[in-house]
Scaffold this active site. Structure first.
Site, PDB file in Angstrom:
ATOM      1  CG  ASN A 252      29.173  -4.564 -19.447  1.00 12.32           C
ATOM      2  OD1 ASN A 252      30.163  -4.764 -20.140  1.00 12.32           O
ATOM      3  ND2 ASN A 252      28.562  -3.377 -19.389  1.00 12.32           N
TER       4      ASN A 252
ATOM      5  CB  THR B 128      32.803   2.315 -24.770  1.00 14.22           C
ATOM      6  OG1 THR B 128      33.916   2.415 -23.862  1.00 14.22           O
ATOM      7  CG2 THR B 128      32.759   0.939 -25.402  1.00 14.22           C
TER       8      THR B 128
ATOM      9  CE1 TYR C  33      38.837  -0.991 -16.137  1.00 15.38           C
ATOM     10  CE2 TYR C  33      40.709  -1.737 -17.443  1.00 15.38           C
ATOM     11  CZ  TYR C  33      39.344  -1.608 -17.264  1.00 15.38           C
ATOM     12  OH  TYR C  33      38.483  -2.117 -18.212  1.00 15.38           O
TER      13      TYR C  33
ATOM     14  CE  LYS D  98      37.418  -4.286 -15.716  1.00 18.84           C
ATOM     15  NZ  LYS D  98      35.987  -4.626 -15.687  1.00 18.84           N
TER      16      LYS D  98
HETATM   17  P1  NAD Z   1      31.209   2.522 -20.136  1.00 14.88           P
HETATM   18  O1  NAD Z   1      31.800   3.433 -19.123  1.00 14.88           O
HETATM   19  O2  NAD Z   1      30.939   3.052 -21.481  1.00 14.88           O
HETATM   20  O3  NAD Z   1      29.884   1.843 -19.544  1.00 14.88           O
HETATM   21  C1  NAD Z   1      29.928   1.272 -18.250  1.00 14.88           C
HETATM   22  C2  NAD Z   1      28.541   1.283 -17.658  1.00 14.88           C
HETATM   23  O4  NAD Z   1      28.651   0.777 -16.306  1.00 14.88           O
HETATM   24  C3  NAD Z   1      27.939   2.699 -17.555  1.00 14.88           C
HETATM   25  O5  NAD Z   1      26.650   2.714 -18.125  1.00 14.88           O
HETATM   26  C4  NAD Z   1      27.924   2.978 -16.066  1.00 14.88           C
HETATM   27  O6  NAD Z   1      26.835   3.799 -15.649  1.00 14.88           O
HETATM   28  C5  NAD Z   1      27.815   1.580 -15.474  1.00 14.88           C
HETATM   29  N1  NAD Z   1      28.270   1.535 -14.083  1.00 14.88           N
HETATM   30  C6  NAD Z   1      29.363   2.138 -13.554  1.00 14.88           C
HETATM   31  N2  NAD Z   1      29.392   1.953 -12.227  1.00 14.88           N
HETATM   32  C7  NAD Z   1      28.283   1.218 -11.910  1.00 14.88           C
HETATM   33  C8  NAD Z   1      27.751   0.713 -10.705  1.00 14.88           C
HETATM   34  N3  NAD Z   1      28.351   0.943  -9.508  1.00 14.88           N
HETATM   35  N4  NAD Z   1      26.591   0.007 -10.741  1.00 14.88           N
HETATM   36  C9  NAD Z   1      25.960  -0.209 -11.922  1.00 14.88           C
HETATM   37  N5  NAD Z   1      26.412   0.255 -13.102  1.00 14.88           N
HETATM   38  C10 NAD Z   1      27.564   0.955 -13.093  1.00 14.88           C
HETATM   39  O7  NAD Z   1      32.208   1.257 -20.233  1.00 14.88           O
HETATM   40  P2  NAD Z   1      32.431   0.170 -21.408  1.00 14.88           P
HETATM   41  O8  NAD Z   1      33.618   0.583 -22.157  1.00 14.88           O
HETATM   42  O9  NAD Z   1      31.155  -0.125 -22.088  1.00 14.88           O
HETATM   43  O10 NAD Z   1      32.902  -1.070 -20.497  1.00 14.88           O
HETATM   44  C11 NAD Z   1      32.041  -2.125 -20.088  1.00 14.88           C
HETATM   45  C12 NAD Z   1      32.881  -3.138 -19.328  1.00 14.88           C
HETATM   46  O11 NAD Z   1      33.933  -3.617 -20.191  1.00 14.88           O
HETATM   47  C13 NAD Z   1      33.564  -2.547 -18.105  1.00 14.88           C
HETATM   48  O12 NAD Z   1      33.597  -3.507 -17.075  1.00 14.88           O
HETATM   49  C14 NAD Z   1      34.968  -2.253 -18.608  1.00 14.88           C
HETATM   50  O13 NAD Z   1      35.911  -2.223 -17.558  1.00 14.88           O
HETATM   51  C15 NAD Z   1      35.191  -3.393 -19.561  1.00 14.88           C
HETATM   52  N6  NAD Z   1      36.208  -3.121 -20.576  1.00 14.88           N
HETATM   53  C16 NAD Z   1      36.089  -2.056 -21.431  1.00 14.88           C
HETATM   54  C17 NAD Z   1      37.091  -1.824 -22.370  1.00 14.88           C
HETATM   55  C18 NAD Z   1      37.044  -0.673 -23.347  1.00 14.88           C
HETATM   56  O14 NAD Z   1      38.045  -0.419 -24.022  1.00 14.88           O
HETATM   57  N7  NAD Z   1      35.929   0.038 -23.487  1.00 14.88           N
HETATM   58  C19 NAD Z   1      38.211  -2.674 -22.432  1.00 14.88           C
HETATM   59  C20 NAD Z   1      38.295  -3.737 -21.536  1.00 14.88           C
HETATM   60  C21 NAD Z   1      37.287  -3.960 -20.621  1.00 14.88           C
END
Ligand code: NAD
Length: 266
Positions: free
Chosen positions: A91, A192, A157, A161
């Site tokens: 994730n 988030t 980004y 993805k």
């Molecule tokens: P977030 O930024 O709230 O949480 C991401 C977490 O990943 C954080 O706790 C961060 O410390 C951790 N992280 C970052 N770099 C890291 C690394 N090198 N090693 C280990 N951990 C690391 O993000 P989110 O919104 O919860 O997103 C989670 C996933 O879902 C991500 O991959 C994001 O790209 C994807 N996503 C999110 C959304 C959205 O709208 N929030 C939409 C599509 C996809």
């Protein structure tokens, strides 16, 4: 898969979608290991306590998914401490919103390092462990609607993805023979810290969220539990015939053109 309590590992679990997935998998009956960067130690500690409060085993591990030794020892430690690794949710991810013209090589490489290389290392070491265990498994990655359709102001980004999508399909093709399924969730805008972090590109948080909501047929930004529910399904016995898929988890997938009428801050 074994009838013993299965073990799930979630990266980027300290906040946002990863935290919600960890709690949902614990509710589903998994023992759950949670991992994130060292800066998130206290959030991981309290998440572990919350999971244990649901009657599950849990452990936390600090690991940077861009580091091969970290990911290798993360998998070894979780399989050693909790006895197995049955579901790996890759994730962890990062996002930076900016115009294509302003995107630097450093920005591109930082985003690809976490979202591309991090997913590759996670899938690889999860698969090695699952193949060695000989009882199949589930690998679940984080793509995005931006990984199915290029998004303005998210060039690096989006490309990273799309990489998760290709990795997911290729790994599924090779790992099916071991009973391992490989899928990814592809969310739209989910509330988030990540979404909040990029909201300044369009003025205030409220303006950005209203804009994002308008781009969905349900007229709201998603909640982390919307994604946790999908991951719960992908990790469940009901999804045993599903592999190589990036499952959209966003009503905006229905639109062919994103409304990008906001004025971008540069
Ligand atoms: P977030 O930024 O709230 O949480 C991401 C977490 O990943 C954080 O706790 C961060 O410390 C951790 N992280 C970052 N770099 C890291 C690394 N090198 N090693 C280990 N951990 C690391 O993000 P989110 O919104 O919860 O997103 C989670 C996933 O879902 C991500 O991959 C994001 O790209 C994807 N996503 C999110 C959304 C959205 O709208 N929030 C939409 C599509 C996809």
């Amino acid at each position: 898969m074994s009838t013993l309590t299965r073990v799930a590992l979630v990266t980027g679990a300290a906040q946002g979608i990863g935290r919600a997935i960890s709690l949902r998998l614990a509710k589903d009956g998994f023992n759950v290991a949670v991992s994130d960067l060292p800066r998130s130690r206290s959030q991981l500690e309290s998440l572990t306590q919350e999971i244990k409060g649901k009657g599950r085993q849990s452990t936390w591990v600090l690991a940077d998914v861009t580091s091969e030794p970290d990911v290798k020892s993360l998998v070894e430690k979780v399989a050693g401490d909790l006895g197995s690794l049955d579901v790996f949710v890759a994730n962890a991810g990062v996002c930076k919103a900016q115009s294509f013209l302003d995107t630097s090589v450093d920005d591109w490489e930082n985003i690809f390092k976490v979202n591309g290389r991090g997913a590759f290392l996670s899938y690889k070491y999860a698969a090695q462990q699952m193949v060695a265990q000989g009882k199949g498994g589930r690998i679940i990655g984080a793509s995005s609607v931006a990984g199915k359709r290029g998004e303005p102001f998210l060039a690096a980004y989006s490309a990273s993805k799309f990489a998760v999508r290709g990795l997911t399909q290729a790994a599924a093709l090779e790992l099916g023979q071991y009973g391992i399924t490989v899928n990814a969730y592809a969310p739209g805008a989910i509330d988030t810290p990540m979404l909040e972090g990029i909201s300044s590109i369009a003025g205030t948080k409220d303006e950005f969220y209203a804009h994002e909501a308008k781009n969905t047929v349900l007229n709201r930004v998603g909640h982390v539990d919307d994604i946790a529910g999908l991951v719960s399904y992908l990790a469940s016995p009901d999804a045993s015939w599903v592999t190589g898929k990036e499952v959209p988890c966003s009503p905006d997938d229905l639109f062919t053109n994103t409304n990008t009428t906001f004025q971008v801050n540069r």
